[in-house]
Write an enzyme that holds these catalytic residues in place. Structure first.
Site, PDB file in Angstrom:
ATOM      1  CD  GLU A 287      -2.185  -1.257   3.001  1.00  0.00           C
ATOM      2  OE1 GLU A 287      -1.899  -0.340   3.798  1.00  0.00           O
ATOM      3  OE2 GLU A 287      -2.855  -2.236   3.328  1.00  0.00           O
ATOM      4  N   PRO A 288       1.738   1.433  -0.985  1.00  0.00           N
ATOM      5  CG  PRO A 288       3.073   1.305  -2.907  1.00  0.00           C
ATOM      6  CD  PRO A 288       1.970   0.599  -2.179  1.00  0.00           C
ATOM      7  N   GLY A 289       2.170   4.968  -0.703  1.00  0.00           N
ATOM      8  CA  GLY A 289       1.591   6.264  -1.060  1.00  0.00           C
ATOM      9  C   GLY A 289       2.705   7.223  -1.436  1.00  0.00           C
ATOM     10  NE  ARG A 290       6.174   9.889   3.215  1.00  0.00           N
ATOM     11  CZ  ARG A 290       5.686  10.805   4.062  1.00  0.00           C
ATOM     12  NH1 ARG A 290       5.874  12.080   3.823  1.00  0.00           N
ATOM     13  NH2 ARG A 290       5.030  10.420   5.135  1.00  0.00           N
ATOM     14  NE  ARG A 326       4.688  15.559   4.506  1.00  0.00           N
ATOM     15  CZ  ARG A 326       5.956  15.443   4.840  1.00  0.00           C
ATOM     16  NH1 ARG A 326       6.842  16.286   4.343  1.00  0.00           N
ATOM     17  NH2 ARG A 326       6.354  14.501   5.648  1.00  0.00           N
ATOM     18  CE1 TYR A 330       2.206  14.935  10.407  1.00  0.00           C
ATOM     19  CE2 TYR A 330       2.624  15.739   8.192  1.00  0.00           C
ATOM     20  CZ  TYR A 330       1.812  15.084   9.093  1.00  0.00           C
ATOM     21  OH  TYR A 330       0.606  14.577   8.673  1.00  0.00           O
ATOM     22  CB  CYS A 356      -3.337  35.409  10.803  1.00  0.00           C
ATOM     23  SG  CYS A 356      -3.685  36.551   9.478  1.00  0.00           S
TER      24      CYS A 356
HETATM   25  N1  LLP Z   1      -1.482   2.144   4.411  1.00  0.00           N
HETATM   26  C1  LLP Z   1      -1.999   2.670   5.527  1.00  0.00           C
HETATM   27  C2  LLP Z   1      -2.903   1.860   6.329  1.00  0.00           C
HETATM   28  C3  LLP Z   1      -1.666   3.972   5.916  1.00  0.00           C
HETATM   29  O1  LLP Z   1      -2.163   4.468   7.030  1.00  0.00           O
HETATM   30  C4  LLP Z   1      -0.788   4.736   5.123  1.00  0.00           C
HETATM   31  C5  LLP Z   1      -0.432   6.109   5.491  1.00  0.00           C
HETATM   32  C6  LLP Z   1      -0.283   4.152   3.943  1.00  0.00           C
HETATM   33  C7  LLP Z   1      -0.651   2.862   3.627  1.00  0.00           C
HETATM   34  C8  LLP Z   1       0.632   4.886   3.020  1.00  0.00           C
HETATM   35  O2  LLP Z   1       1.838   5.201   3.641  1.00  0.00           O
HETATM   36  P1  LLP Z   1       3.031   5.873   2.795  1.00  0.00           P
HETATM   37  O3  LLP Z   1       3.522   4.844   1.801  1.00  0.00           O
HETATM   38  O4  LLP Z   1       2.489   7.073   2.140  1.00  0.00           O
HETATM   39  O5  LLP Z   1       4.042   6.202   3.823  1.00  0.00           O
HETATM   40  N2  LLP Z   1       0.517  13.031   6.412  1.00  0.00           N
HETATM   41  C9  LLP Z   1       1.754  12.378   6.785  1.00  0.00           C
HETATM   42  C10 LLP Z   1       1.766  10.917   6.410  1.00  0.00           C
HETATM   43  C11 LLP Z   1       0.600  10.136   6.994  1.00  0.00           C
HETATM   44  C12 LLP Z   1       0.593   8.689   6.590  1.00  0.00           C
HETATM   45  C13 LLP Z   1      -0.692   8.053   6.949  1.00  0.00           C
HETATM   46  N3  LLP Z   1      -0.838   6.687   6.552  1.00  0.00           N
HETATM   47  C14 LLP Z   1       2.922  13.133   6.160  1.00  0.00           C
HETATM   48  O6  LLP Z   1       2.685  14.114   5.478  1.00  0.00           O
HETATM   49  O7  LLP Z   1       4.087  12.784   6.371  1.00  0.00           O
END
Ligand code: LLP
Length: 428
Positions: A287-290, A326, A330, A356
């Site tokens: 489940e990659p996002g970033r 971000r 963070y 502000c």
């Molecule tokens: N699967 C689950 C269940 C998750 O909760 C997440 C991210 C992912 C996959 C994807 O993770 P990634 O590959 O993107 O690391 N807003 C924060 C990051 C929050 C991540 C939440 N969960 C930031 O800007 O660093």
């Protein structure tokens, strides 16, 4: 703080300096800002594709599905890039389900994560025929079974295990430790699987784990895999066979010289472990996002004012914490570089927005040679920027452009005040 050299800019090689100008693929960024205004998010399709290719190489010859965690960037045209490349999606809300389907997702390749799924969301997802619910608590098992039975269906489920490993990342984005709200505790997992297998509205199909985000080391993944595979052994010998194993997302990107492993290199090690323990034939899911979109995007912003001070110099730009939250949330680092280089001495500034709040900053102590009217690019802004943008201070969210070679497609119009006020009512 000196500015990184262009060859080491996060986002290279799609991002390049030609002469004094910054280009993304075959598009000059200053031209895009002229046409679409600022702040403006710009994404490189080639960069997303090459990030995805690293995962695809890693899984070559395996039964595997890459589920893009769309919370990272849920703009429809971005989802379309991944849907058309055969990806599935990891969703966390009914809204994300709608978006994924609108972008052409195959429902069977959608998995639904999140600790607080509502009955309505469960119904929507069941009716759409999604591939799996990643269940995060024992009480959710009961509710999901009831909802599925009500529809005369059986919900495919995995239980998200909290393996209690330290992902060594920012505490707000670490999710696999005991004191996090996520998943079922390792020691409760077997009992939860027994219960799931006994519920009439559920069909156990897999196991899931996700330990955090912006992970830059291999160790936490290997530890989590050991913990999960121990459980797989126990579940399979005592409850039922698991058709898939989902290792979540979390792989980090380069924001500031970070050196996370490449997806294929990481998976080479993980697959070796999986094979050694005899589970290499299972359907693998991630489940990659970033790591798929983060370095593919940037945000162009215009310098409004320079404000010298006794303690600090401020470079006030037209992007803010509402557009790119971000740093405020963070204390995250994003490289900031001028679109057009000036041959002049630089000054150290805090780059801040017009909102502000003192927390409204995009970069601290940055050496920049800039003048009002200049354009800057905030880099590595493809993930968790636009998707977390808000309307704070009644600021419209930015426009977005997807670059594909020499073509630039406007994929989201700039939000207007009318858009923001739609649905509101005066009283009386
Ligand atoms: N699967 C689950 C269940 C998750 O909760 C997440 C991210 C992912 C996959 C994807 O993770 P990634 O590959 O993107 O690391 N807003 C924060 C990051 C929050 C991540 C939440 N969960 C930031 O800007 O660093």
């Amino acid at each position: 703080m000196t500015q990184p050299h262009v060859s080491s800019l996060p986002g290279a090689p799609q991002l390049a300096r030609r002469g004094h100008e910054l280009w993304l693929e075959g598009c000059r960024l200053a031209d895009l800002a002229k046409v679409h205004g600022t702040p403006l998010f710009v994404y490189s399709k080639a960069s997303m594709r090459s990030a995805l290719a690293a995962y695809q190489r890693g899984f070559a010859g395996r039964q595997a599905t890459i589920h893009y965690a769309m919370k990272a960037n849920s703009s429809l045209a971005v989802l379309q890039v991944f849907a058309s490349a055969g990806c599935g999606f990891d969703i966390v809300s009914g809204g994300e389900l709608r978006r994924a389907l609108t972008a052409g997702a195959d429902p069977a390749k959608i998995i639904f994560s999140g600790v607080g799924k509502t009955r309505a969301e469960m119904r929507q997802a069941l009716q759409a025929g999604i591939g799996c619910f990643n269940v995060e608590s024992e009480s959710e098992l009961e509710v999901l079974s009831e909802v599925a039975q009500g529809l005369g269906l059986r919900a495919p489920v995995s239980i998200r295990v909290n393996p209690n490993v330290d992902a060594k990342t920012h505490p707000y984005i670490s999710t696999g430790l005991k004191d996090n709200k996520f998943g079922v505790a390792h020691e409760r997992t077997l009992a939860a699987y027994r219960r799931a297998a006994s519920l009439p509205g559920l069909k156990v199909v897999g196991i899931d784990c996700h330990i955090g985000s912006q992970i830059t080391e291999t160790g936490p993944y290997l530890d989590a895999m050991d913990r999960v595979l121990e459980l797989v052994e126990a579940i399979e010998s005592q409850v039922t066979r698991l058709a898939h194993i989902d290792f979540g997302g979390g792989l980090g990107i380069n924001y500031k010289g970070d050196t996370p492993p490449e997806a294929d290199a990481l998976w080479q090690q993980l697959l070796a472990k999986l094979d050694a323990r005899g589970f290499g034939d299972r359907h693998l899911m991630v489940e990659p996002g970033r790591s798929l979109v983060g370095n593919a995007g940037l945000c162009i912003t215009e310098v409004q004012y320079l404000k010298p001070g006794e303690q600090k110099n401020f470079c006030i730009v037209d992007a803010a914490m509402n557009d790119l939250p971000r740093p405020a949330m963070y204390e995250a680092f994003h490289a900031i570089v001028p679109l057009t280089e000036r041959q002049a001495a630089s000054t150290v500034y805090d780059v801040v927005g017009p909102v502000c709040e003192s927390g409204d900053w995009l970069g601290r102590d940055r050496a920049l040679a800039v003048q009002p009217g200049d354009l800057l690019a905030v880099l590595s802004a493809g993930a968790y920027c636009m998707s977390m943008a808000s309307n704070y201070n009644t600021r419209g969210r930015p426009a977005e452009v997807l670059v594909d070679g020499e073509q630039a497609h406007l994929i989201r119009e700039r939000e207007t005040v009318e858009d923001q006020m739609r649905g509101e009512r005066l009283v009386g």
